[in-house]
Design an enzyme around this catalytic site. Sequence first.
Site, PDB file in Angstrom:
ATOM      1  N   GLN A 141      -0.172   4.896   0.990  1.00 34.55           N
ATOM      2  CA  GLN A 141      -0.375   5.044   2.430  1.00 34.55           C
ATOM      3  C   GLN A 141       0.954   5.344   3.131  1.00 34.55           C
ATOM      4  O   GLN A 141       1.035   6.243   3.966  1.00 34.55           O
ATOM      5  CB  GLN A 141      -0.972   3.743   2.988  1.00 34.55           C
ATOM      6  CG  GLN A 141      -1.292   3.823   4.456  1.00 34.55           C
ATOM      7  CD  GLN A 141      -2.425   4.795   4.740  1.00 34.55           C
ATOM      8  OE1 GLN A 141      -3.484   4.685   4.154  1.00 34.55           O
ATOM      9  NE2 GLN A 141      -2.196   5.748   5.620  1.00 34.55           N
ATOM     10  N   HIS A 162       0.881  -1.189   0.000  1.00 36.05           N
ATOM     11  CA  HIS A 162       0.000   0.000   0.000  1.00 36.05           C
ATOM     12  C   HIS A 162       0.915   1.235   0.000  1.00 36.05           C
ATOM     13  O   HIS A 162       1.010   1.952   0.993  1.00 36.05           O
ATOM     14  CB  HIS A 162      -0.891  -0.051   1.245  1.00 36.05           C
ATOM     15  CG  HIS A 162      -2.081   0.850   1.191  1.00 36.05           C
ATOM     16  ND1 HIS A 162      -2.410   1.599   0.091  1.00 36.05           N
ATOM     17  CD2 HIS A 162      -3.041   1.121   2.139  1.00 36.05           C
ATOM     18  CE1 HIS A 162      -3.512   2.289   0.354  1.00 36.05           C
ATOM     19  NE2 HIS A 162      -3.903   2.021   1.574  1.00 36.05           N
ATOM     20  N   ASP A 222      -2.362  -1.516  12.420  1.00 33.36           N
ATOM     21  CA  ASP A 222      -3.372  -1.636  11.368  1.00 33.36           C
ATOM     22  C   ASP A 222      -4.335  -2.733  11.799  1.00 33.36           C
ATOM     23  O   ASP A 222      -4.070  -3.453  12.772  1.00 33.36           O
ATOM     24  CB  ASP A 222      -2.679  -1.980  10.025  1.00 33.36           C
ATOM     25  CG  ASP A 222      -3.658  -2.024   8.856  1.00 33.36           C
ATOM     26  OD1 ASP A 222      -4.778  -1.471   8.976  1.00 33.36           O
ATOM     27  OD2 ASP A 222      -3.314  -2.613   7.806  1.00 33.36           O
TER      28      ASP A 222
END
Length: 304
Positions: free
Chosen positions: A131, A128, A223
């Site tokens: 991010q 990702h 996360d």
Amino acid sequence: MTKDFLSVLDFSSEELLKTLKLAKEIKAHPGDYSDALKGKTLALIFEKPSLRTRTSFDIGIQQFGGYSLYLSPAEISLGKRESVYDITKVLERMVQGIMIRTFGHNIAVEMAEHANIPIINGLTDYTHPCQAMADFLTIHEIKGELKGLNVAYIGDGNNVTHSLMFAAARFGVNMTVASPLGFEPNARAVLLAKQEAKKTGAKINIIEDPWEASKNTDVIFTDTWTSMGQEEEAAMRRKVFSKYQVNDAMMANADNDALFLHCLPAHRGEEVTDSVIDSKASVVFQEAENRLHAQKAIMYQLMK
Ligand code: CP
Ligand code: NVA
């Protein structure tokens, strides 16, 4: 050859620092860039749900004077209704860039191999990268110099972890990941991050103990314990990760000025308590806003 952003490692340390600098400049003076991508269209392919990625790319390209085109899973049915190759060759005739959020990383790689327009990774099962750029932009804004900082990631070794490790390696940031056995980051990603870290002097460590990882650290990341696509494992994962919750005691174990970051969506009461995510240490909404500015800098460099 067009340049893509499939992984943080697609950019050199210099390019990544330049991207952060540009993101700050665009954030400070958005009006100076209102025609930057005038008339250009970015296709947004989503095979998984999204709030931040969808809104930030959509709004970002419009703030540059361009257009976005949202393509839902039902609409294009990637690889089922039509091959990835054919979809890529059709889209490149009409749009000037593609952002893709999908499951297998190989799909984004395949698209990039065939496309003569830039492909931007909006999350795959492996990485990702946008991010990670927003996260390090946020840390840079608050802490200043990145090189030499110590950061800890507590929890599941997932796509977000991989991109953070790659970014830490490139920025010269020491990163310790604490994950339960069997839920560590991908071995190949760890090897790659450690190799790249040698060039900047950063240390990347993978351990099991979240208390050792969080001790005196400058930043704590976490996360979700259950990523998109793993929903059936949610109950099992809640048990495995129960000692990996970022709570007040864990924040107290970190440096006094430690920051808390989470890419969101958060599962309050699981990987993070309300008391931490709503505390002064938490910069999660600045981090979410920075998706917009970081991705504008990425789009600018790839699509201008
Ligand atoms: N952090 C993030 O990518 O959020 P979305 O899944 O809402 O896009
Ligand atoms: N690891 C999470 C990130 C969500 C933005 C997932 O893949 O679902």
